[in-house]
Design a protein around this motif. Structure first.
Motif, PDB file in Angstrom:
ATOM      1  N   ARG A 113      -1.500 -12.060   4.459  1.00 30.04           N
ATOM      2  CA  ARG A 113      -0.611 -11.706   3.348  1.00 30.04           C
ATOM      3  C   ARG A 113      -1.314 -11.847   2.006  1.00 30.04           C
ATOM      4  NH1 ARG A 113       3.780  -8.985   4.080  1.00 30.04           N
ATOM      5  NH2 ARG A 113       4.478 -10.467   5.685  1.00 30.04           N
ATOM      6  N   SER A 114      -2.032 -12.936   1.824  1.00 28.88           N
ATOM      7  CA  SER A 114      -2.740 -13.154   0.560  1.00 28.88           C
ATOM      8  C   SER A 114      -3.841 -12.125   0.357  1.00 28.88           C
ATOM      9  CB  SER A 114      -3.330 -14.565   0.533  1.00 28.88           C
ATOM     10  OG  SER A 114      -2.310 -15.543   0.643  1.00 28.88           O
ATOM     11  N   VAL A 115      -4.570 -11.804   1.436  1.00 32.27           N
ATOM     12  CA  VAL A 115      -5.641 -10.814   1.331  1.00 32.27           C
ATOM     13  C   VAL A 115      -5.080  -9.457   0.935  1.00 32.27           C
ATOM     14  CG1 VAL A 115      -7.381  -9.540   2.640  1.00 32.27           C
ATOM     15  CG2 VAL A 115      -7.172 -12.017   2.932  1.00 32.27           C
ATOM     16  N   GLN A 116      -3.965  -9.060   1.529  1.00 36.85           N
ATOM     17  CA  GLN A 116      -3.371  -7.760   1.218  1.00 36.85           C
ATOM     18  C   GLN A 116      -2.857  -7.712  -0.223  1.00 36.85           C
ATOM     19  OE1 GLN A 116      -3.774  -5.287   3.105  1.00 36.85           O
ATOM     20  NE2 GLN A 116      -4.401  -6.337   4.978  1.00 36.85           N
ATOM     21  N   MET A 117      -2.357  -8.814  -0.723  1.00 41.88           N
ATOM     22  CA  MET A 117      -1.894  -8.846  -2.114  1.00 41.88           C
ATOM     23  C   MET A 117      -3.052  -8.680  -3.089  1.00 41.88           C
ATOM     24  SD  MET A 117       0.938 -11.907  -1.846  1.00 41.88           S
ATOM     25  CE  MET A 117       1.231 -11.950  -3.618  1.00 41.88           C
ATOM     26  N   VAL A 118      -4.159  -9.366  -2.825  1.00 38.62           N
ATOM     27  CA  VAL A 118      -5.330  -9.224  -3.695  1.00 38.62           C
ATOM     28  C   VAL A 118      -5.913  -7.822  -3.585  1.00 38.62           C
ATOM     29  CG1 VAL A 118      -7.647 -10.089  -4.189  1.00 38.62           C
ATOM     30  CG2 VAL A 118      -5.831 -11.686  -3.551  1.00 38.62           C
ATOM     31  N   ARG A 119      -5.897  -7.258  -2.389  1.00 35.94           N
ATOM     32  CA  ARG A 119      -6.440  -5.902  -2.180  1.00 35.94           C
ATOM     33  C   ARG A 119      -5.684  -4.855  -2.990  1.00 35.94           C
ATOM     34  NH1 ARG A 119      -5.739  -1.448   1.262  1.00 35.94           N
ATOM     35  NH2 ARG A 119      -3.824  -2.353   2.113  1.00 35.94           N
ATOM     36  N   ALA A 120      -4.402  -5.099  -3.228  1.00 38.05           N
ATOM     37  CA  ALA A 120      -3.584  -4.120  -3.949  1.00 38.05           C
ATOM     38  C   ALA A 120      -3.844  -4.123  -5.452  1.00 38.05           C
ATOM     39  CB  ALA A 120      -2.105  -4.388  -3.682  1.00 38.05           C
ATOM     40  N   ILE A 121      -4.594  -5.106  -5.955  1.00 31.18           N
ATOM     41  CA  ILE A 121      -4.848  -5.190  -7.399  1.00 31.18           C
ATOM     42  C   ILE A 121      -6.022  -4.284  -7.758  1.00 31.18           C
ATOM     43  CG2 ILE A 121      -5.425  -6.722  -9.311  1.00 31.18           C
ATOM     44  CD1 ILE A 121      -4.313  -9.033  -7.661  1.00 31.18           C
TER      45      ILE A 121
END
Length: 274
Positions: A113-121
């Motif tokens: 979840r954290s990786v996907q959130m950072v990837r979206a930035i």
């Protein structure tokens, strides 16, 4: 009497497949060559103003002058080193996290979840914060490259592991393979096509991130060369850096394809290619 009448097979040229492959290779270069020829003709006959888009011959002459002066090799070497270091760091982290998440549902719950959130930035949104953290030195550029590279390798590693055929795993267990042997002989080879696809995406992303990084406060590199040329309205230098980025991208993709053929000789969709 023909070969068919004698009961033999009709004669086929031995190099038919090779000629076909060469034909496709030549065809793949026809459009770029025609575009360059059209570009040169339109520039020479005045349909394109030199300050808007210089002729390819002018760009080639600029490349020669910058090479002789040593400016182009120096900036190109700096950019290549930055891209290589960032790719190694980001690719290693992305692969390690992908292996961890691919094999563990618990790790997926904690990490993904954290990786996907950072990837979206977007890169540009992160850039001010990265400059505050690292300044405008080498660390900032390598960090952005590593950040961009890690996500494609991470996602494709997880996807490749999860897509390994369950029947192959069951067959391995029936044959008495332990967990380590299953991973080494079945899971990782089965995930390799997806992982290498991630590598190809990561190579393209590395240059995108590096372009963004080198346009801010840089004193060397291809991005600095382009930004410095912009100040003096040197469109020939700007176009040259764009063409170099394109050439490096094609070369990197070619190397990735060669790596695919070497590592995936066992795969019917890769091993049969010539």
């Amino acid at each position: 009497m023909t070969a068919i009448e004698r009961g033999g097979r009709p004669h086929r040229p031995v190099s038919a497949r090779q000629l076909s492959a060469r034909g496709y290779l030549v065809l793949s270069w026809v459009v770029p060559v025609l575009l360059l020829a059209g570009w040169e003709a339109m520039a020479r006959f005045g349909f394109i103003q030199p300050h808007v888009l210089p002729a390819p011959s002018k760009v080639a002459l600029t490349a020669w002058k910058l090479t002789i002066s040593g400016a182009l090799p120096g900036d190109l070497g700096v950019s290549l080193i930055r891209a290589a270091v960032g790719f190694a760091i980001g690719g290693g982290i992305g692969f390690a996290l992908g292996i961890l998440v691919g094999f563990s549902r618990m790790a997926e719950a904690v990490i993904d979840r954290s990786v996907q959130m950072v990837r979206a930035i977007p890169f540009l949104a992160l850039l001010p914060l990265v400059i505050v953290w690292f300044g405008v030195g080498e660390s900032q550029k390598i960090f952005l490259v590593a950040l961009g590279v890690g996500f494609p390798i991470y996602i494709n590693t997880v996807l490749g592991i999860r897509q390994v055929d369950a029947k192959l795993l069951e067959l391995g267990r029936v044959q008495g393979l332990g967990t380590r042997e299953l991973i080494r002989r079945i899971i990782l080879p089965g995930a390799m096509p997806s992982i290498l696809t991630g590598v190809r995406f990561a190579l393209a992303t590395a240059w995108l991130a590096l372009v963004v990084a080198e346009t801010i406060g840089s004193q060397s590199g291809l991005g600095f060369l382009a930004m410095d040329a912009r100040e003096f309205l040197r469109t020939d230098v700007i176009v040259l850096t764009i063409l170099i980025y394109a050439a490096i991208g094609v070369l990197a993709d070619t190397l990735a394809r060669s790596l695919e053929k070497r590592l995936l000789q066992w795969h019917p969709n890769f091993g049969s290619r010539r």
